[in-house]
Design a protein around this motif. Structure first.
Motif, PDB file in Angstrom:
ATOM      1  N   THR A  81      14.877   5.720 -18.884  1.00 14.33           N
ATOM      2  CA  THR A  81      14.557   7.164 -18.404  1.00 14.33           C
ATOM      3  C   THR A  81      14.369   6.813 -16.917  1.00 14.33           C
ATOM      4  O   THR A  81      14.287   8.081 -16.271  1.00 14.33           O
ATOM      5  N   ASP A  82      14.125   5.883 -16.326  1.00 11.29           N
ATOM      6  CA  ASP A  82      13.606   5.604 -14.917  1.00 11.29           C
ATOM      7  C   ASP A  82      14.840   4.883 -14.183  1.00 11.29           C
ATOM      8  O   ASP A  82      15.395   4.090 -14.665  1.00 11.29           O
ATOM      9  N   PHE A  83      14.450   5.289 -12.762  1.00 12.69           N
ATOM     10  CA  PHE A  83      15.428   4.476 -12.051  1.00 12.69           C
ATOM     11  C   PHE A  83      14.692   4.257 -10.531  1.00 12.69           C
ATOM     12  O   PHE A  83      13.711   4.895 -10.082  1.00 12.69           O
ATOM     13  N   ALA A  84      15.102   3.105  -9.740  1.00 14.93           N
ATOM     14  CA  ALA A  84      14.619   3.008  -8.436  1.00 14.93           C
ATOM     15  C   ALA A  84      15.491   3.961  -7.486  1.00 14.93           C
ATOM     16  O   ALA A  84      16.914   3.520  -7.746  1.00 14.93           O
ATOM     17  N   ALA A  85      15.074   4.500  -6.564  1.00 16.17           N
ATOM     18  CA  ALA A  85      15.839   5.294  -5.922  1.00 16.17           C
ATOM     19  C   ALA A  85      16.076   4.463  -4.585  1.00 16.17           C
ATOM     20  O   ALA A  85      15.699   3.730  -4.222  1.00 16.17           O
ATOM     21  N   GLU A  86      17.314   5.045  -4.011  1.00 16.70           N
ATOM     22  CA  GLU A  86      17.726   4.644  -2.564  1.00 16.70           C
ATOM     23  C   GLU A  86      16.626   4.985  -1.471  1.00 16.70           C
ATOM     24  O   GLU A  86      16.488   4.208  -0.635  1.00 16.70           O
ATOM     25  N   GLU A  87      16.094   5.920  -1.929  1.00 16.16           N
ATOM     26  CA  GLU A  87      14.885   6.452  -0.833  1.00 16.16           C
ATOM     27  C   GLU A  87      13.769   5.661  -0.737  1.00 16.16           C
ATOM     28  O   GLU A  87      12.968   5.040  -1.698  1.00 16.16           O
ATOM     29  N   THR A  88      13.161   5.366   0.533  1.00 12.20           N
ATOM     30  CA  THR A  88      11.866   4.684   0.601  1.00 12.20           C
ATOM     31  C   THR A  88      10.892   5.449   1.562  1.00 12.20           C
ATOM     32  O   THR A  88      11.523   6.358   2.289  1.00 12.20           O
ATOM     33  N   VAL A  89       9.786   5.176   1.695  1.00 12.22           N
ATOM     34  CA  VAL A  89       8.768   5.881   2.862  1.00 12.22           C
ATOM     35  C   VAL A  89       7.870   4.689   3.269  1.00 12.22           C
ATOM     36  O   VAL A  89       7.783   3.537   2.524  1.00 12.22           O
ATOM     37  N   ALA A  90       7.208   5.010   4.193  1.00  9.66           N
ATOM     38  CA  ALA A  90       6.052   4.174   4.881  1.00  9.66           C
ATOM     39  C   ALA A  90       4.810   4.667   4.359  1.00  9.66           C
ATOM     40  O   ALA A  90       4.563   5.784   4.325  1.00  9.66           O
ATOM     41  N   VAL A  91       3.831   3.808   3.865  1.00 15.76           N
ATOM     42  CA  VAL A  91       2.636   4.041   3.463  1.00 15.76           C
ATOM     43  C   VAL A  91       1.683   3.736   4.528  1.00 15.76           C
ATOM     44  O   VAL A  91       1.772   2.534   4.979  1.00 15.76           O
ATOM     45  N   VAL A  92       0.971   4.537   5.327  1.00 19.40           N
ATOM     46  CA  VAL A  92      -0.030   4.356   6.163  1.00 19.40           C
ATOM     47  C   VAL A  92      -1.572   4.427   5.743  1.00 19.40           C
ATOM     48  O   VAL A  92      -1.831   5.510   5.136  1.00 19.40           O
ATOM     49  N   GLY A  93      -2.295   3.497   5.862  1.00 16.73           N
ATOM     50  CA  GLY A  93      -3.728   3.352   5.259  1.00 16.73           C
ATOM     51  C   GLY A  93      -4.612   4.061   6.392  1.00 16.73           C
ATOM     52  O   GLY A  93      -4.144   4.360   7.572  1.00 16.73           O
ATOM     53  N   PRO A  94      -6.005   4.102   5.972  1.00 14.41           N
ATOM     54  CA  PRO A  94      -6.981   4.754   6.982  1.00 14.41           C
ATOM     55  C   PRO A  94      -7.098   4.199   8.482  1.00 14.41           C
ATOM     56  O   PRO A  94      -7.604   4.717   9.179  1.00 14.41           O
ATOM     57  N   ARG A  95      -6.892   2.724   8.372  1.00 11.53           N
ATOM     58  CA  ARG A  95      -7.022   2.149   9.797  1.00 11.53           C
ATOM     59  C   ARG A  95      -5.612   1.805  10.428  1.00 11.53           C
ATOM     60  O   ARG A  95      -5.518   0.994  11.458  1.00 11.53           O
ATOM     61  N   GLN A  96      -4.863   2.694  10.248  1.00 16.21           N
ATOM     62  CA  GLN A  96      -3.603   2.813  10.872  1.00 16.21           C
ATOM     63  C   GLN A  96      -2.575   1.712  10.612  1.00 16.21           C
ATOM     64  O   GLN A  96      -1.626   1.170  11.280  1.00 16.21           O
ATOM     65  N   ARG A  97      -2.794   1.054   9.579  1.00 17.29           N
ATOM     66  CA  ARG A  97      -1.868  -0.120   9.227  1.00 17.29           C
ATOM     67  C   ARG A  97      -0.813   0.424   8.252  1.00 17.29           C
ATOM     68  O   ARG A  97      -1.436   1.329   7.260  1.00 17.29           O
ATOM     69  N   MET A  98       0.316  -0.038   8.265  1.00 15.83           N
ATOM     70  CA  MET A  98       1.480   0.595   7.692  1.00 15.83           C
ATOM     71  C   MET A  98       2.249  -0.573   6.782  1.00 15.83           C
ATOM     72  O   MET A  98       2.214  -1.808   7.180  1.00 15.83           O
ATOM     73  N   ILE A  99       2.620  -0.093   5.650  1.00 15.83           N
ATOM     74  CA  ILE A  99       3.620  -0.726   4.872  1.00 15.83           C
ATOM     75  C   ILE A  99       4.923  -0.003   4.776  1.00 15.83           C
ATOM     76  O   ILE A  99       4.784   1.030   4.346  1.00 15.83           O
ATOM     77  N   PRO A 100       5.906  -0.433   5.453  1.00 14.31           N
ATOM     78  CA  PRO A 100       7.260   0.377   5.411  1.00 14.31           C
ATOM     79  C   PRO A 100       8.021  -0.080   4.289  1.00 14.31           C
ATOM     80  O   PRO A 100       7.873  -0.949   3.581  1.00 14.31           O
ATOM     81  N   GLY A 101       9.076   0.969   4.056  1.00 14.09           N
ATOM     82  CA  GLY A 101      10.093   0.475   3.101  1.00 14.09           C
ATOM     83  C   GLY A 101       9.468   0.562   1.656  1.00 14.09           C
ATOM     84  O   GLY A 101      10.013  -0.208   0.834  1.00 14.09           O
ATOM     85  N   VAL A 102       8.568   1.622   1.136  1.00 12.52           N
ATOM     86  CA  VAL A 102       7.919   1.257  -0.138  1.00 12.52           C
ATOM     87  C   VAL A 102       8.958   2.164  -1.044  1.00 12.52           C
ATOM     88  O   VAL A 102       9.043   3.337  -0.645  1.00 12.52           O
ATOM     89  N   ARG A 103       9.202   1.627  -2.068  1.00  9.18           N
ATOM     90  CA  ARG A 103      10.437   2.249  -2.746  1.00  9.18           C
ATOM     91  C   ARG A 103       9.970   3.373  -3.684  1.00  9.18           C
ATOM     92  O   ARG A 103       8.879   3.325  -4.268  1.00  9.18           O
ATOM     93  N   ILE A 104      10.840   4.424  -3.751  1.00  7.33           N
ATOM     94  CA  ILE A 104      10.301   5.431  -4.760  1.00  7.33           C
ATOM     95  C   ILE A 104      11.225   5.389  -6.111  1.00  7.33           C
ATOM     96  O   ILE A 104      12.189   4.827  -6.050  1.00  7.33           O
ATOM     97  N   LEU A 105      10.483   5.721  -7.190  1.00  6.21           N
ATOM     98  CA  LEU A 105      11.017   5.456  -8.445  1.00  6.21           C
ATOM     99  C   LEU A 105      10.967   6.858  -9.000  1.00  6.21           C
ATOM    100  O   LEU A 105      10.376   7.699  -8.762  1.00  6.21           O
ATOM    101  N   GLY A 106      12.201   7.148  -9.635  1.00  4.90           N
ATOM    102  CA  GLY A 106      12.580   8.346 -10.017  1.00  4.90           C
ATOM    103  C   GLY A 106      12.593   8.305 -11.747  1.00  4.90           C
ATOM    104  O   GLY A 106      12.541   7.246 -12.191  1.00  4.90           O
ATOM    105  N   PRO A 107      12.709   9.702 -12.214  1.00  4.54           N
ATOM    106  CA  PRO A 107      12.809  10.810 -11.653  1.00  4.54           C
ATOM    107  C   PRO A 107      11.542  11.427 -11.112  1.00  4.54           C
ATOM    108  O   PRO A 107      10.319  10.835 -11.290  1.00  4.54           O
ATOM    109  N   CYS A 108      11.528  12.454 -10.379  1.00  2.00           N
ATOM    110  CA  CYS A 108      10.366  13.066  -9.886  1.00  2.00           C
ATOM    111  C   CYS A 108       9.381  13.494 -10.907  1.00  2.00           C
ATOM    112  O   CYS A 108       9.655  13.730 -11.960  1.00  2.00           O
ATOM    113  N   ARG A 109       8.050  13.516 -10.608  1.00  8.46           N
ATOM    114  CA  ARG A 109       6.981  13.620 -11.526  1.00  8.46           C
ATOM    115  C   ARG A 109       6.048  14.960 -11.089  1.00  8.46           C
ATOM    116  O   ARG A 109       6.513  15.451 -10.141  1.00  8.46           O
TER     117      ARG A 109
END
Length: 232
Positions: A81-109
């Motif tokens: 039922t689950d898949f890794a999507a082509e789409e990714t996002v950047a996650v930014v923490g409270p101290r302005q540190r960032m992890i880019p390219g975080v994979r989205i898993l589908g389907p939407c929840r």
């Protein structure tokens, strides 16, 4: 509900980095399957490494990727039922540190959630709790940035509790039920026993253990010769 971000300064700072990373998206999370069963013996145990990823509502996908955008399946996961999507996002923490390219898993929840390993959380400066997926009350939030917009998640950043998916036959074999606990012995150059795996059952699920990258590295799962599940 997530709120549209007003952190223009943060968004401008990371936008160029994010777009570069999206131009060449990273490979999906690595997985390692290890079996302990033979024909007629115990069920085959698949252990997959759950790298950092996120689950999003359709509403949040609309904000990050544009109204009406649908996630594009890139790779089917072990559970059908689950898949890794082509789409990714950047996650930014409270101290302005960032992890880019975080994979989205589908389907939407019905809820948005970011799952990080402990070392990821340290990098972002987030004090992340260990939670069962979906248990996001009183958890920290973060800033998500996509190619079309950004939003603040007020909650939903967790370190996913190690767990094992299984169907009714596997549960019967091991003598466990939903939300019971199991232990997993990993036979490797760094032999280890991971305790307290949460049992999650569903009629359509196949037997599969999920641990995060920190846990997999600690027990040297990549070089394991065998894994053994047992009731706690």
């Amino acid at each position: 509900m997530s709120a549209t971000a007003t952190r223009d300064q943060i968004e401008n700072m990371v936008r160029s980095i994010l777009l570069k990373s999206m131009g060449s998206p990273p490979a999906p999370a690595p997985t390692n399957g290890r079996g302990n069963g033979k024909a007629g013996g115990p069920p085959k145990v698949i252990v997959n490494i759950s790298a950092r990823h996120c689950h999003l509502t359709q509403e949040d996908v609309d904000v990050l990727f544009g109204k009406g955008h649908q996630l594009t399946p890139m790779k089917r996961l072990y559970q059908d039922t689950d898949f890794a999507a082509e789409e990714t996002v950047a996650v930014v923490g409270p101290r302005q540190r960032m992890i880019p390219g975080v994979r989205i898993l589908g389907p939407c929840r019905k809820f948005s959630q970011v799952e990080l390993a402990f070392t990821d959380a340290i990098s972002l400066g987030i004090d992340v709790p260990v939670r069962l997926s979906g248990d996001i009350e009183d958890t920290p939030g973060c800033l998500l940035i996509g190619p079309k917009g950004s939003l603040v998640m007020p909650k939903g950043v967790i370190r996913a509790e190690r767990h094992v998916h299984m169907g009714p036959r596997d549960a019967e074999y091991y003598g466990v039920k939903h939300l019971d606990r199991m232990n997993m012995r990993v036979e490797s150059p760094c032999p280890s026993t991971l305790e307290g795996l949460l049992v999650r059952t569903h009629p359509d699920w196949k037997l599969e253990v999920h641990i995060d990258t920190d846990e997999a590295n600690a027990c040297d799962l990549a070089h394991a010769s065998n894994v053994i599940l047992s009731k706690a």
